[in-house]
Scaffold this motif. Sequence first.
Motif, PDB file in Angstrom:
ATOM      1  N   ARG A   9       0.762  -1.186  -0.111  1.00  0.00           N
ATOM      2  CA  ARG A   9       0.023   0.044  -0.041  1.00  0.00           C
ATOM      3  C   ARG A   9       0.632   1.085  -0.086  1.00  0.00           C
ATOM      4  NH1 ARG A   9      -3.601   1.607   5.009  1.00  0.00           N
ATOM      5  NH2 ARG A   9      -2.021   2.867   5.401  1.00  0.00           N
ATOM      6  N   ARG A  10       1.998   1.204   0.677  1.00  0.00           N
ATOM      7  CA  ARG A  10       2.725   2.376   0.672  1.00  0.00           C
ATOM      8  C   ARG A  10       3.371   2.727  -0.700  1.00  0.00           C
ATOM      9  NH1 ARG A  10       4.474   4.641   4.908  1.00  0.00           N
ATOM     10  NH2 ARG A  10       4.596   2.854   6.378  1.00  0.00           N
ATOM     11  N   VAL A  15       2.392  11.982  -2.721  1.00  0.00           N
ATOM     12  CA  VAL A  15       2.562  13.209  -1.925  1.00  0.00           C
ATOM     13  C   VAL A  15       2.751  14.357  -2.789  1.00  0.00           C
ATOM     14  CG1 VAL A  15       3.088  12.081   0.447  1.00  0.00           C
ATOM     15  CG2 VAL A  15       4.868  13.011  -1.358  1.00  0.00           C
ATOM     16  N   ASP A  16       2.340  15.342  -2.324  1.00  0.00           N
ATOM     17  CA  ASP A  16       2.606  16.693  -3.129  1.00  0.00           C
ATOM     18  C   ASP A  16       3.682  17.292  -2.256  1.00  0.00           C
ATOM     19  OD1 ASP A  16       0.596  16.660  -4.918  1.00  0.00           O
ATOM     20  OD2 ASP A  16      -0.908  17.427  -3.627  1.00  0.00           O
ATOM     21  N   ASP A  17       4.602  17.670  -2.771  1.00  0.00           N
ATOM     22  CA  ASP A  17       5.969  18.324  -2.233  1.00  0.00           C
ATOM     23  C   ASP A  17       6.527  19.142  -2.945  1.00  0.00           C
ATOM     24  OD1 ASP A  17       7.682  18.294  -0.028  1.00  0.00           O
ATOM     25  OD2 ASP A  17       9.393  17.260  -1.277  1.00  0.00           O
ATOM     26  N   VAL A  99       5.044  19.080  -6.952  1.00  0.00           N
ATOM     27  CA  VAL A  99       5.335  18.047  -7.784  1.00  0.00           C
ATOM     28  C   VAL A  99       4.517  16.720  -6.984  1.00  0.00           C
ATOM     29  CG1 VAL A  99       7.504  18.415  -8.820  1.00  0.00           C
ATOM     30  CG2 VAL A  99       7.462  16.984  -6.664  1.00  0.00           C
ATOM     31  N   ASN A 100       3.709  15.979  -7.585  1.00  0.00           N
ATOM     32  CA  ASN A 100       3.149  15.028  -6.992  1.00  0.00           C
ATOM     33  C   ASN A 100       3.694  14.008  -7.377  1.00  0.00           C
ATOM     34  OD1 ASN A 100       0.851  12.577  -7.359  1.00  0.00           O
ATOM     35  ND2 ASN A 100       0.096  14.319  -5.922  1.00  0.00           N
ATOM     36  N   LEU A 101       4.254  13.161  -6.378  1.00  0.00           N
ATOM     37  CA  LEU A 101       5.350  11.919  -6.185  1.00  0.00           C
ATOM     38  C   LEU A 101       4.827  10.800  -5.658  1.00  0.00           C
ATOM     39  CD1 LEU A 101       8.422  11.433  -6.710  1.00  0.00           C
ATOM     40  CD2 LEU A 101       8.650  12.147  -4.621  1.00  0.00           C
ATOM     41  N   VAL A 171      10.146   5.646  -2.447  1.00  0.00           N
ATOM     42  CA  VAL A 171       9.549   5.181  -1.445  1.00  0.00           C
ATOM     43  C   VAL A 171       9.799   5.845  -0.081  1.00  0.00           C
ATOM     44  CG1 VAL A 171       8.650   3.004  -0.229  1.00  0.00           C
ATOM     45  CG2 VAL A 171       8.904   3.111  -2.776  1.00  0.00           C
ATOM     46  N   ASN A 172      10.910   5.749   0.439  1.00  0.00           N
ATOM     47  CA  ASN A 172      11.362   6.165   1.694  1.00  0.00           C
ATOM     48  C   ASN A 172      10.978   7.706   1.657  1.00  0.00           C
ATOM     49  OD1 ASN A 172      12.238   3.899   2.699  1.00  0.00           O
ATOM     50  ND2 ASN A 172      14.411   4.083   1.834  1.00  0.00           N
ATOM     51  N   TYR A 173      11.467   8.629   0.692  1.00  0.00           N
ATOM     52  CA  TYR A 173      11.040  10.024   0.628  1.00  0.00           C
ATOM     53  C   TYR A 173       9.565  10.125   0.940  1.00  0.00           C
ATOM     54  CZ  TYR A 173      11.208  15.055  -0.641  1.00  0.00           C
ATOM     55  OH  TYR A 173      11.051  16.125  -0.620  1.00  0.00           O
ATOM     56  N   VAL A 174       8.637   9.302   0.209  1.00  0.00           N
ATOM     57  CA  VAL A 174       7.376   9.570   0.302  1.00  0.00           C
ATOM     58  C   VAL A 174       6.875   9.210   1.820  1.00  0.00           C
ATOM     59  CG1 VAL A 174       5.023   8.675  -0.255  1.00  0.00           C
ATOM     60  CG2 VAL A 174       6.737   9.247  -2.188  1.00  0.00           C
TER      61      VAL A 174
END
Length: 183
Positions: A9-10, A15-17, A99-101, A171-174
């Motif tokens: 799921r992750r 995320v927007d960043d 950005v949407n990541l 993935v880790n950043y999100v």
Amino acid sequence: MEIEYLKNRRLCQRVDDGNVMVYYRSIGNGAPPYDFNGQNSLREKIFGDKILKLDAVLKQRGLRYDRIIENINAKANKLIDLVNSFADPEMKIAELSDVNLSASGIRFRTRHGFEQGARVGLLLIFLPRVDLIDCKCEVVRRFAGADEYGEYYDVATRYIVLDDEDKHKIVNYVKLIIESGPF
């Protein structure tokens, strides 16, 4: 079963960043030509002439060094790709907006109207850590808009070439953004 579900799921979370800089260039619909001689030439200029002999030396030492050779070559090629990306006169920076990541793709704003299905080379820079990710993407949709500076496009892409290490970084950043909020 529950843990695997949460893990997968992750990967789909987005995320927007505003702490991700995106550089882009069109790469055409075909695969970019791979110039092995040019790659070796640039590798020699960056690392010196001994780097070209490293593969042969490690191969002589046996199969247990194959994984090390793969890692060295992957990292050297990635650095060469990044050098080429920054040296590419077609490389443009996306608009400075959020950005949407996610681990499956990225959406960014640009003045260039990419068509659906177009191939795009992206260089992502995660701030403030300055992680660099070089990837190839395909445009899955675009939305036109306008502001006081003219027309723009929100371009949504999916990764088509992204190595596992870079996917793990994304993935880790999100995950970090979701758990702690933006920097």
